[in-house]
Design a protein around this motif. Structure first.
Motif, PDB file in Angstrom:
ATOM      1  N   ASN A   1       1.137  -5.489   9.712  1.00  0.00           N
ATOM      2  CA  ASN A   1       0.407  -4.820   8.643  1.00  0.00           C
ATOM      3  C   ASN A   1       0.846  -5.282   7.265  1.00  0.00           C
ATOM      4  OD1 ASN A   1      -1.226  -3.124  10.330  1.00  0.00           O
ATOM      5  ND2 ASN A   1       0.606  -1.973  10.791  1.00  0.00           N
ATOM      6  N   ASN A   2       2.146  -5.513   7.073  1.00  0.00           N
ATOM      7  CA  ASN A   2       2.592  -5.944   5.751  1.00  0.00           C
ATOM      8  C   ASN A   2       2.232  -7.400   5.467  1.00  0.00           C
ATOM      9  OD1 ASN A   2       3.801  -3.659   4.471  1.00  0.00           O
ATOM     10  ND2 ASN A   2       5.422  -3.741   5.996  1.00  0.00           N
ATOM     11  N   LEU A   3       2.150  -8.248   6.487  1.00  0.00           N
ATOM     12  CA  LEU A   3       1.652  -9.611   6.254  1.00  0.00           C
ATOM     13  C   LEU A   3       0.198  -9.572   5.806  1.00  0.00           C
ATOM     14  CD1 LEU A   3       3.185 -11.757   9.152  1.00  0.00           C
ATOM     15  CD2 LEU A   3       3.657 -11.940   6.704  1.00  0.00           C
ATOM     16  N   ARG A   4      -0.583  -8.684   6.386  1.00  0.00           N
ATOM     17  CA  ARG A   4      -1.984  -8.544   5.957  1.00  0.00           C
ATOM     18  C   ARG A   4      -2.059  -8.074   4.506  1.00  0.00           C
ATOM     19  NH1 ARG A   4      -4.959  -4.695   9.948  1.00  0.00           N
ATOM     20  NH2 ARG A   4      -6.638  -5.094   8.471  1.00  0.00           N
ATOM     21  N   LEU A   5      -1.200  -7.108   4.156  1.00  0.00           N
ATOM     22  CA  LEU A   5      -1.216  -6.589   2.788  1.00  0.00           C
ATOM     23  C   LEU A   5      -0.737  -7.641   1.800  1.00  0.00           C
ATOM     24  CD1 LEU A   5       0.194  -3.021   3.511  1.00  0.00           C
ATOM     25  CD2 LEU A   5      -2.155  -3.619   2.951  1.00  0.00           C
TER      26      LEU A   5
ATOM     27  N   ILE B   1       1.524   8.960  13.721  1.00  0.00           N
ATOM     28  CA  ILE B   1       1.524   9.278  12.299  1.00  0.00           C
ATOM     29  C   ILE B   1       1.967   8.034  11.554  1.00  0.00           C
ATOM     30  CG2 ILE B   1       2.481  10.702  10.454  1.00  0.00           C
ATOM     31  CD1 ILE B   1       2.883  12.930  12.388  1.00  0.00           C
ATOM     32  N   ASN B   2       1.100   7.535  10.677  1.00  0.00           N
ATOM     33  CA  ASN B   2       1.403   6.339   9.901  1.00  0.00           C
ATOM     34  C   ASN B   2       1.909   6.728   8.520  1.00  0.00           C
ATOM     35  OD1 ASN B   2       0.506   4.703  11.996  1.00  0.00           O
ATOM     36  ND2 ASN B   2      -1.578   4.644  11.230  1.00  0.00           N
ATOM     37  N   PHE B   3       2.871   5.962   8.027  1.00  0.00           N
ATOM     38  CA  PHE B   3       3.434   6.202   6.701  1.00  0.00           C
ATOM     39  C   PHE B   3       3.317   4.925   5.882  1.00  0.00           C
ATOM     40  CE2 PHE B   3       5.472   9.407   9.288  1.00  0.00           C
ATOM     41  CZ  PHE B   3       5.487  10.519   8.466  1.00  0.00           C
ATOM     42  N   MET B   4       2.784   5.080   4.666  1.00  0.00           N
ATOM     43  CA  MET B   4       2.685   3.969   3.739  1.00  0.00           C
ATOM     44  C   MET B   4       3.210   4.421   2.389  1.00  0.00           C
ATOM     45  SD  MET B   4      -0.978   2.207   4.630  1.00  0.00           S
ATOM     46  CE  MET B   4      -0.591   0.738   3.707  1.00  0.00           C
ATOM     47  N   ALA B   5       3.662   3.454   1.595  1.00  0.00           N
ATOM     48  CA  ALA B   5       4.080   3.721   0.214  1.00  0.00           C
ATOM     49  C   ALA B   5       3.202   2.873  -0.685  1.00  0.00           C
ATOM     50  CB  ALA B   5       5.548   3.365   0.023  1.00  0.00           C
ATOM     51  N   THR B   6       2.692   3.464  -1.736  1.00  0.00           N
ATOM     52  CA  THR B   6       1.822   2.703  -2.627  1.00  0.00           C
ATOM     53  C   THR B   6       2.051   3.096  -4.074  1.00  0.00           C
ATOM     54  OG1 THR B   6      -0.473   2.154  -3.165  1.00  0.00           O
ATOM     55  CG2 THR B   6      -0.043   4.377  -2.408  1.00  0.00           C
ATOM     56  N   SER B   7       1.859   2.122  -4.932  1.00  0.00           N
ATOM     57  CA  SER B   7       1.938   2.333  -6.376  1.00  0.00           C
ATOM     58  C   SER B   7       0.855   1.477  -7.014  1.00  0.00           C
ATOM     59  CB  SER B   7       3.319   1.940  -6.903  1.00  0.00           C
ATOM     60  OG  SER B   7       3.536   0.556  -6.740  1.00  0.00           O
TER      61      SER B   7
ATOM     62  N   PRO C   1      -0.064  -1.432  -1.835  1.00  0.00           N
ATOM     63  CA  PRO C   1       0.518  -0.646  -0.749  1.00  0.00           C
ATOM     64  C   PRO C   1       1.565  -1.416   0.042  1.00  0.00           C
ATOM     65  CG  PRO C   1      -1.571  -1.555  -0.058  1.00  0.00           C
ATOM     66  CD  PRO C   1      -1.360  -2.024  -1.470  1.00  0.00           C
ATOM     67  N   LEU C   2       2.403  -0.663   0.735  1.00  0.00           N
ATOM     68  CA  LEU C   2       3.414  -1.225   1.628  1.00  0.00           C
ATOM     69  C   LEU C   2       3.458  -0.352   2.871  1.00  0.00           C
ATOM     70  CD1 LEU C   2       6.999  -2.355   0.648  1.00  0.00           C
ATOM     71  CD2 LEU C   2       6.668  -0.884   2.603  1.00  0.00           C
ATOM     72  N   PHE C   3       3.317  -0.962   4.029  1.00  0.00           N
ATOM     73  CA  PHE C   3       3.364  -0.218   5.284  1.00  0.00           C
ATOM     74  C   PHE C   3       4.821   0.048   5.641  1.00  0.00           C
ATOM     75  CE2 PHE C   3       3.616   0.139   9.875  1.00  0.00           C
ATOM     76  CZ  PHE C   3       2.581   1.013  10.162  1.00  0.00           C
ATOM     77  N   LEU C   4       5.156   1.312   5.889  1.00  0.00           N
ATOM     78  CA  LEU C   4       6.531   1.676   6.211  1.00  0.00           C
ATOM     79  C   LEU C   4       6.759   1.731   7.713  1.00  0.00           C
ATOM     80  CD1 LEU C   4       7.049   4.492   3.548  1.00  0.00           C
ATOM     81  CD2 LEU C   4       7.937   2.155   3.480  1.00  0.00           C
TER      82      LEU C   4
ATOM     83  N   LEU D   1       7.913  -5.857  -4.853  1.00  0.00           N
ATOM     84  CA  LEU D   1       7.049  -4.675  -4.917  1.00  0.00           C
ATOM     85  C   LEU D   1       7.892  -3.405  -4.993  1.00  0.00           C
ATOM     86  CD1 LEU D   1       4.247  -3.385  -4.777  1.00  0.00           C
ATOM     87  CD2 LEU D   1       4.375  -3.522  -2.289  1.00  0.00           C
ATOM     88  N   ARG D   2       8.952  -3.352  -4.196  1.00  0.00           N
ATOM     89  CA  ARG D   2       9.830  -2.177  -4.226  1.00  0.00           C
ATOM     90  C   ARG D   2      10.504  -2.019  -5.585  1.00  0.00           C
ATOM     91  NH1 ARG D   2      11.126  -4.164   0.995  1.00  0.00           N
ATOM     92  NH2 ARG D   2      10.476  -2.770   2.665  1.00  0.00           N
ATOM     93  N   SER D   3      10.783  -3.132  -6.235  1.00  0.00           N
ATOM     94  CA  SER D   3      11.493  -3.061  -7.510  1.00  0.00           C
ATOM     95  C   SER D   3      10.655  -2.407  -8.610  1.00  0.00           C
ATOM     96  CB  SER D   3      11.922  -4.464  -7.952  1.00  0.00           C
ATOM     97  OG  SER D   3      10.791  -5.274  -8.253  1.00  0.00           O
TER      98      SER D   3
END
Length: 627
Positions: free
Chosen positions: A608-612, A222-228, A232-235, A197-199
């Motif tokens: 959270n990332n396992l759920r995503l 404060i939650n931070f996520m990255a998405t494209s 999404p990806l939980f940071l 996903l990061r690639s």
């Protein structure tokens, strides 16, 4: 080794105090910090302050826990400490309450079988299966675990794996291994699974999404996520307890995330419309000119709905209050009815639906309440004309007069709910406002050609909020949408015009081009590319590319037909897959208060990332909308 250490090693451990406290001297208990102490290490004489887990990490040399390791502790000391810890854990287990027999061992709840088991029962292990079921159930009952855990797919997989593999002498892992070794292995595994996903971020771009909230213990997070476009990806989730959340604090957090993602991959930052976030915007955009700050669309529409549904009676707001105050009254009455009905046991006999407890601070909470009232309207009507209600209300004057109020409110719930629901973030602003206009005129029983003062007020509020939310990046993304240049789409409404013929849109697009392409040669080239695209000339005059403008998904259209305009193609692929809301970043909580900070962060990251990662391809795009 001093006498105190010898005494410690020679003594038997107790369950009153963890054993490694004896290797330090407690100096002062920290106020308001649970089991945290200021302590002095007996081995290295250094003074530190934290909980027992940090004492353990200091003495045993566990890195990455936020405390320096003891340089005087020898391997023999650490071996002895581990033995004391094991003995302490064993004593804790042995000190537990005596074991209670299972139902199968005392014949409770099971039909007593006569004689010895039959060959079929022995072959299928009926009695063994019964006992295993009861042992597993005991974990839930004694540990206070929610029954939903039994629906977790890993719950089934664990027992199926154990049943199909011969693992002689296997002993389930203990407390420490679960929170250290296994946790780190799973984190490394999740990080590896997320690498594909990061690639994609380099080509498709990524949005940094953040949002602040408070969890049940009222810790500010404060939650931070990255998405494209790929999902999404939980940071991370940052605990801001004790911090002043001003613009400088927000900027530092954002810069950490931007550098972790890679600033060249980041397209935009989405936050809510809070003052500190707006102030942080100027600093971030000055340091990273190619990154835009974008206000959350959901939060923007929520502010608009608040102004419509809860207008303030002040001089500067007198027109809005005059035409919208009735919504506030309906809203308050709807909540009063909800609270009244939730106390009625008779209500459950007439409808399977339940009224929901929705916090007033949630986005457009009135929509949820009105929708549910609309759905249970028929059940309420049936209840109030039933014989049960006639006898039920005799002992309560409030109940006797309830139906008149309910009837009055229900007459408004349908039209009002439809009007508010029309404020849909999935639709462009123009389409949304048209739907709102239709619903208002329908309620007022007048054709859309006639003037409605109420609609004029609502229209002014929506347009004002939408204008504040709009950014040059939105205008650029809108300008790169192929459908808006197709004649078929343009002729559906006489008021529509192509983006290159819209003066305001073109002005904002030019600002965006200049900011993203500071080099004069690149700027001139991207202008040439846009001219060919908007006029359907050069590589875009092909009939296939023109015919597919309406039917093909925008990013796919650019991939297929935009190769000869690389600047525009790159922009389109990066922009048209980005989200518009920060609401996805809510409600990812640091629930394990007794874990160290690093362990809690790892646990939240994994959870959270396992759920995503477990979402199906169809679910990945849910909640993530293009511009």
């Amino acid at each position: 080794m001093n006498s105190q250490e010898q005494e410690t090693q020679g003594s038997t451990t107790t369950i009153d105090q963890p054993p490694l406290w004896d290797y330090v001297k407690k100096l002062e208990k920290l106020a308001g910090a649970g089991g945290c102490w200021k302590f002095k290490c007996n081995l290295c004489s250094e003074t530190r302050q934290r909980s027992y887990s940090r004492v353990r990490a200091h003495l045993l040399g566990i890195k990455g826990t936020g405390i320096s390791i003891c340089k005087k502790a020898t391997m023999a000391d650490k071996l002895n400490m581990n033995q004391l810890e094991d003995a302490y854990e064993k004593n804790k287990i042995e000190s537990h309450a005596k074991e209670v027999q299972l139902p199968c061992e005392v014949g409770v709840g099971f039909k007593k079988r006569k004689g010895t088991p039959t060959p079929i029962e022995r072959a299928f292990g009926v009695e063994i299966r019964d006992q295993l079921d009861q042992e597993i159930a005991r974990i839930f009952y004694t540990g206070g675990l929610p029954f939903n855990i039994a629906r977790n797919p890993h719950y089934d997989r664990a027992f199926q794996f154990a049943a199909t593999n011969n693992i002689d002498g296997y002993v389930p892992h203990g407390y420490n291994k679960l929170r250290t070794t296994l946790l780190q292995k799973e984190k490394d595994n999740v990080h590896k699974l997320l690498e594909p996903l990061r690639s994609t971020w380099k080509e498709k771009g990524v949005t940094n999404v953040s949002d602040g909230w408070s969890d049940p213990p009222r810790k500010p997070l404060i939650n931070f996520m990255a998405t494209s476009g790929n999902g999404p990806l939980f940071l991370k989730a940052v605990n801001c307890f004790g911090e002043v959340k001003d613009r400088f604090f927000i900027v530092e957090l954002m810069k950490e995330v931007i550098n972790e993602i890679g600033h060249e991959k980041c397209v935009q930052i989405i936050t809510d419309n809070a003052t500190n976030c707006k102030a942080a915007r100027e600093i971030i955009e000055s340091q990273f000119p190619h990154i835009y700050w974008t206000p959350c669309v959901v939060h923007t529409l929520n502010l608009a709905l608040k102004k419509i549904c809860s207008p303030r009676n002040v001089e500067t707001n007198d027109l809005t209050y005059e035409h919208c105050s009735w919504i506030k009254e309906v809203h308050e009455e709807a909540f009063a009815i909800k609270n009244f009905i939730m106390r009625l046991s008779i209500f459950t006999k007439f409808t399977p639906l339940r009224l929901l407890s929705v916090a007033g601070s949630h986005f457009a909470s009135i929509i949820v309440i009105l929708k549910r009232l609309k759905l249970i309207k028929r059940g309420l009507q049936t209840m109030f004309i039933s014989k049960e209600w006639s006898s039920y209300r005799l002992d309560d004057t409030e109940k006797a007069n309830a139906w008149d109020k309910v009837s009055y409110i229900l007459s408004f719930t349908g039209p009002l709910y439809e009007m508010i629901r029309a404020c849909d973030i999935d639709k462009p602003c123009y389409s949304m406002i048209v739907k709102v206009k239709i619903e208002i005129h329908k309620k007022e029983k007048r054709p859309t050609s006639q003037i409605s003062f109420f609609y004029d007020v609502v229209h002014r509020i929506l347009v004002a909020r939408w204008a504040k939310n709009n950014t040059p990046l939105h205008c650029l993304a809108h300008s790169l949408y192929p459908r808006y240049y197709n004649d078929t789409w343009l002729m559906e409404d006489s008021t529509r015009c192509a983006p290159h013929r819209d003066g305001e849109l073109s002005q904002e697009r030019m600002k965006c081009f200049r900011r993203l392409f500071p080099n004069d040669d690149e700027y001139s080239r991207v202008l040439d590319e846009y001219a060919m695209f908007s006029m359907k000339s050069g590589p875009f005059e092909d009939l296939t590319s023109i015919s597919k403008m309406t039917t093909l998904e925008p990013k796919n259209w650019w991939v297929n037909f935009g190769a000869q305009t690389p600047f525009l193609q790159t922009l389109a692929v990066r922009l048209l897959g980005q989200p518009i809301s920060s609401y996805c970043a809510k409600h990812y909580s640091l629930k394990r208060n007794k874990l160290t900070t690093s362990h809690a962060q790892d646990l939240v990251y994994i959870h959270n990332n396992l759920r995503l990662l477990s979402r199906t391809p169809k679910e990945v795009g849910c909640g993530w909308r293009c511009f």
